[in-house]
Design a protein around this motif. Structure first.
Motif, PDB file in Angstrom:
ATOM      1  N   MET A 273      24.181  95.435 -20.980  1.00  0.00           N
ATOM      2  CA  MET A 273      23.094  94.635 -20.427  1.00  0.00           C
ATOM      3  C   MET A 273      22.086  94.259 -21.506  1.00  0.00           C
ATOM      4  O   MET A 273      21.548  93.151 -21.510  1.00  0.00           O
ATOM      5  CB  MET A 273      22.395  95.409 -19.299  1.00  0.00           C
ATOM      6  N   ALA A 274      21.842  95.172 -22.444  1.00  0.00           N
ATOM      7  CA  ALA A 274      20.918  94.863 -23.538  1.00  0.00           C
ATOM      8  C   ALA A 274      21.466  93.750 -24.421  1.00  0.00           C
ATOM      9  O   ALA A 274      20.724  92.875 -24.868  1.00  0.00           O
ATOM     10  CB  ALA A 274      20.645  96.119 -24.366  1.00  0.00           C
ATOM     11  N   THR A 275      22.770  93.775 -24.669  1.00  0.00           N
ATOM     12  CA  THR A 275      23.370  92.709 -25.484  1.00  0.00           C
ATOM     13  C   THR A 275      23.287  91.364 -24.778  1.00  0.00           C
ATOM     14  O   THR A 275      23.093  90.330 -25.412  1.00  0.00           O
ATOM     15  CB  THR A 275      24.837  93.033 -25.801  1.00  0.00           C
ATOM     16  N   ILE A 276      23.427  91.369 -23.460  1.00  0.00           N
ATOM     17  CA  ILE A 276      23.293  90.121 -22.703  1.00  0.00           C
ATOM     18  C   ILE A 276      21.892  89.555 -22.866  1.00  0.00           C
ATOM     19  O   ILE A 276      21.707  88.352 -23.093  1.00  0.00           O
ATOM     20  CB  ILE A 276      23.626  90.358 -21.222  1.00  0.00           C
ATOM     21  N   ILE A 277      20.889  90.415 -22.762  1.00  0.00           N
ATOM     22  CA  ILE A 277      19.496  89.960 -22.904  1.00  0.00           C
ATOM     23  C   ILE A 277      19.254  89.411 -24.304  1.00  0.00           C
ATOM     24  O   ILE A 277      18.600  88.372 -24.487  1.00  0.00           O
ATOM     25  CB  ILE A 277      18.523  91.119 -22.607  1.00  0.00           C
ATOM     26  N   VAL A 278      19.793  90.096 -25.320  1.00  0.00           N
ATOM     27  CA  VAL A 278      19.607  89.643 -26.697  1.00  0.00           C
ATOM     28  C   VAL A 278      20.222  88.270 -26.909  1.00  0.00           C
ATOM     29  O   VAL A 278      19.664  87.413 -27.600  1.00  0.00           O
ATOM     30  CB  VAL A 278      20.219  90.671 -27.675  1.00  0.00           C
ATOM     31  N   VAL A 279      21.370  88.032 -26.287  1.00  0.00           N
ATOM     32  CA  VAL A 279      22.069  86.759 -26.484  1.00  0.00           C
ATOM     33  C   VAL A 279      21.385  85.621 -25.736  1.00  0.00           C
ATOM     34  O   VAL A 279      21.238  84.508 -26.258  1.00  0.00           O
ATOM     35  CB  VAL A 279      23.542  86.880 -26.052  1.00  0.00           C
ATOM     36  N   VAL A 280      20.949  85.868 -24.500  1.00  0.00           N
ATOM     37  CA  VAL A 280      20.417  84.772 -23.682  1.00  0.00           C
ATOM     38  C   VAL A 280      18.931  84.523 -23.907  1.00  0.00           C
ATOM     39  O   VAL A 280      18.436  83.435 -23.579  1.00  0.00           O
ATOM     40  CB  VAL A 280      20.663  85.033 -22.181  1.00  0.00           C
ATOM     41  N   ALA A 281      18.204  85.498 -24.455  1.00  0.00           N
ATOM     42  CA  ALA A 281      16.758  85.347 -24.615  1.00  0.00           C
ATOM     43  C   ALA A 281      16.363  84.126 -25.439  1.00  0.00           C
ATOM     44  O   ALA A 281      15.444  83.388 -25.049  1.00  0.00           O
ATOM     45  CB  ALA A 281      16.159  86.621 -25.212  1.00  0.00           C
ATOM     46  N   PRO A 282      16.989  83.852 -26.594  1.00  0.00           N
ATOM     47  CA  PRO A 282      16.582  82.661 -27.363  1.00  0.00           C
ATOM     48  C   PRO A 282      16.758  81.361 -26.593  1.00  0.00           C
ATOM     49  O   PRO A 282      15.915  80.458 -26.679  1.00  0.00           O
ATOM     50  CB  PRO A 282      17.510  82.714 -28.595  1.00  0.00           C
ATOM     51  N   ILE A 283      17.837  81.235 -25.825  1.00  0.00           N
ATOM     52  CA  ILE A 283      18.059  80.021 -25.047  1.00  0.00           C
ATOM     53  C   ILE A 283      17.012  79.889 -23.955  1.00  0.00           C
ATOM     54  O   ILE A 283      16.502  78.789 -23.679  1.00  0.00           O
ATOM     55  CB  ILE A 283      19.471  80.024 -24.444  1.00  0.00           C
ATOM     56  N   ILE A 284      16.663  81.006 -23.319  1.00  0.00           N
ATOM     57  CA  ILE A 284      15.644  80.976 -22.270  1.00  0.00           C
ATOM     58  C   ILE A 284      14.295  80.557 -22.852  1.00  0.00           C
ATOM     59  O   ILE A 284      13.518  79.841 -22.207  1.00  0.00           O
ATOM     60  CB  ILE A 284      15.538  82.352 -21.600  1.00  0.00           C
ATOM     61  N   CYS A 285      14.006  80.973 -24.075  1.00  0.00           N
ATOM     62  CA  CYS A 285      12.736  80.610 -24.718  1.00  0.00           C
ATOM     63  C   CYS A 285      12.688  79.128 -25.079  1.00  0.00           C
ATOM     64  O   CYS A 285      11.614  78.511 -25.075  1.00  0.00           O
ATOM     65  CB  CYS A 285      12.525  81.461 -25.967  1.00  0.00           C
ATOM     66  N   VAL A 286      13.840  78.544 -25.382  1.00  0.00           N
ATOM     67  CA  VAL A 286      13.880  77.138 -25.774  1.00  0.00           C
ATOM     68  C   VAL A 286      13.816  76.221 -24.558  1.00  0.00           C
ATOM     69  O   VAL A 286      13.220  75.132 -24.616  1.00  0.00           O
ATOM     70  CB  VAL A 286      15.156  76.852 -26.592  1.00  0.00           C
ATOM     71  N   TYR A 287      14.397  76.639 -23.443  1.00  0.00           N
ATOM     72  CA  TYR A 287      14.535  75.773 -22.282  1.00  0.00           C
ATOM     73  C   TYR A 287      13.217  75.177 -21.788  1.00  0.00           C
ATOM     74  O   TYR A 287      13.169  73.979 -21.463  1.00  0.00           O
ATOM     75  CB  TYR A 287      15.229  76.532 -21.147  1.00  0.00           C
ATOM     76  N   PRO A 288      12.106  75.937 -21.673  1.00  0.00           N
ATOM     77  CA  PRO A 288      10.874  75.339 -21.145  1.00  0.00           C
ATOM     78  C   PRO A 288      10.375  74.133 -21.931  1.00  0.00           C
ATOM     79  O   PRO A 288       9.709  73.258 -21.370  1.00  0.00           O
ATOM     80  CB  PRO A 288       9.863  76.497 -21.218  1.00  0.00           C
ATOM     81  N   PHE A 289      10.701  74.067 -23.233  1.00  0.00           N
ATOM     82  CA  PHE A 289      10.203  72.965 -24.051  1.00  0.00           C
ATOM     83  C   PHE A 289      10.924  71.653 -23.754  1.00  0.00           C
ATOM     84  O   PHE A 289      10.414  70.576 -24.069  1.00  0.00           O
ATOM     85  CB  PHE A 289      10.340  73.314 -25.534  1.00  0.00           C
ATOM     86  N   ILE A 290      12.130  71.721 -23.171  1.00  0.00           N
ATOM     87  CA  ILE A 290      12.869  70.491 -22.878  1.00  0.00           C
ATOM     88  C   ILE A 290      13.114  70.328 -21.387  1.00  0.00           C
ATOM     89  O   ILE A 290      13.875  69.467 -20.968  1.00  0.00           O
ATOM     90  CB  ILE A 290      14.218  70.468 -23.626  1.00  0.00           C
ATOM     91  N   GLN A 291      12.437  71.145 -20.573  1.00  0.00           N
ATOM     92  CA  GLN A 291      12.664  71.105 -19.139  1.00  0.00           C
ATOM     93  C   GLN A 291      12.283  69.744 -18.540  1.00  0.00           C
ATOM     94  O   GLN A 291      12.959  69.239 -17.650  1.00  0.00           O
ATOM     95  CB  GLN A 291      11.864  72.211 -18.447  1.00  0.00           C
TER      96      GLN A 291
END
Length: 305
Positions: A273-291
C-alpha cells in the motif's frame, strides 16, 4: 439563484432523474475515494497488525516503517530521477510531435492523407507482438538504454486521431487570415492551433504522463542495467522479492528464519500500500493544475460534427 426553489419547480420526472443522477454520482465518488482511503490507512499501519484485518479508513497502529522501507531501498533516488526524466521528456516531446502530425493529417489538400490516416488507424487494431517488438528495439539499439522509455512512445495512434479531430473543429478562416498576413504553416501551428487547443492538449498530456509514470513493463523486460530502471519497475521488483523471501521463510519455518519473517511482516501487505501511494502521489499532485482543461478536453476531439 436558490437551488432549493429551482428543484421544487421541476416536474416529478425531472426530480426523480436528478435524485437518481446525484445518487449514482455520489456512489461513484465513494467507490473511488473509499478504496484510496483504505490504501492510505494501511500504508501507515504496521504490517503485522494489518494482517489481523479490520482496518478500513484509519490506521490502528501508526508507523512510518513502510515508507522507510520504500525510500531506503537501493537506487530509489536514481529511480525517481529516471521516472521524472522519462515522464517529462516523453510527455512534452510526445504531445508536441503528435500535435504536429495531427495538424498535418487534418489537411484536406495533402496528397495521400487518407492513406496515412488509415495506416495509423490500422496500428490500433493489430500488433506485431512482443517478440517482433523486442527485435525491433534491439535492432535500433534502444534496449538497455534510457531512450527505450521515450522514443518508442513518442507517437500514439489514439492521440493522433483525437488531436486531428479537435484541430478540424478550429475554423479554417483563422488559418487563411494568418496566411494572408504572411504566417508560415509552422507559425500558424504555434501561434493559433496550440493556444486554441489547451483543453485537449492537457487531457492528452495527463494520459501520456500517467502512462509513462506507471509503466514498469519496459524497464523490466527491455532494460538489464538496474541503475536506469524507473521507479515503477524498482518498486514492482521490490514487492516481488519481498513476497518471494517471505514465502521461502514460511516454508523453512526455522527459528532464525521466523525472526526474519517477523521483520518482513512489519511491512508485509502494508508495504504494498505504501508503494501504491508513492507511485500515485505525484500524479495526484499534478492533476489539480490541469483539472480546468481536463473536463472540457475529455470530450472535445472525440466527436466530429
Amino acid at each position: 439563484m436558490n437551488v432549493g426553489n429551482e428543484f421544487y419547480k421541476l416536474s416529478a420526472g425531472e426530480k426523480i432523474f436528478k435524485v437518481v443522477n446525484y445518487a449514482l454520482i455520489i456512489l461513484l465518488c465513494l467507490s473511488i475515494v473509499l478504496p484510496f482511503l483504505n490504501i492510505l490507512a494501511l500504508s501507515f499501519n504496521a504490517g503485522k497488525d494489518a494482517e489481523r484485518g479490520g482496518i478500513y479508513f484509519w490506521p490502528r497502529v501508526w508507523t512510518l516503517e513502510n515508507y522507510h522501507e520504500v525510500f531506503t531501498s537501493a537506487n530509489i533516488g536514481r529511480a525517481f530521477a529516471i521516472s521524472i526524466f522519462r515522464t517529462v521528456l516523453g510527455t512534452v516531446a510526445g504531445v508536441f510531435l503528435s500535435a504536429m502530425a495531427a495538424y498535418t493529417l487534418k489537411s484536406k489538400t495533402m496528397p495521400g492523407v487518407r492513406f496515412f490516416t488509415l495506416m495509423i488507424f490500422f496500428t490500433m487494431l493489430f500488433s506485431g507482438g512482443i517478440i517482433p517488438y523486442y527485435m525491433l528495439l534491439k535492432s535500433l539499439h534502444l534496449t538497455n538504454t534510457i531512450w527505450v522509455y521515450v522514443i518508442p512512445g513518442l507517437y500514439s495512434a489514439w492521440n493522433l486521431i483525437i488531436l486531428r479531430t479537435f484541430f478540424q473543429q478550429i475554423s479554417i478562416s483563422l488559418e487563411e487570415s494568418a496566411k494572408l498576413d504572411g504566417c508560415s504553416d509552422f507559425g500558424i501551428f504555434m501561434r493559433i492551433i496550440l493556444p486554441l487547443s489547451k483543453p485537449v492538449l492537457a487531457t492528452i498530456s495527463l494520459f501520456t504522463a500517467v502512462g509513462h509514470w506507471n509503466d514498469w513493463f519496459t524497464g523490466s523486460f527491455f532494460v538489464r542495467t538496474a541503475s536506469i530502471r524507473p521507479l515503477s519497475t524498482l518498486l514492482q521488483e521490490m514487492l516481488t522479492r519481498q513476497d518471494a523471501i517471505r514465502e521461502s521463510l514460511m516454508q523453512m519455518a526455522g527459528s532464525s528464519q521466523m525472526q526474519m519473517l517477523q521483520r518482513i511482516q512489519i511491512t508485509g501487505d502494508s508495504l504494498k500500500m505504501a508503494t501504491i501511494i508513492v507511485v500515485v502521489a505525484p500524479i495526484i499532485c499534478v492533476y489539480p493544475f490541469i483539472q480546468k482543461y481536463f473536463a472540457k478536453g475529455a470530450m472535445i476531439g472525440s466527436v466530429k460534427e
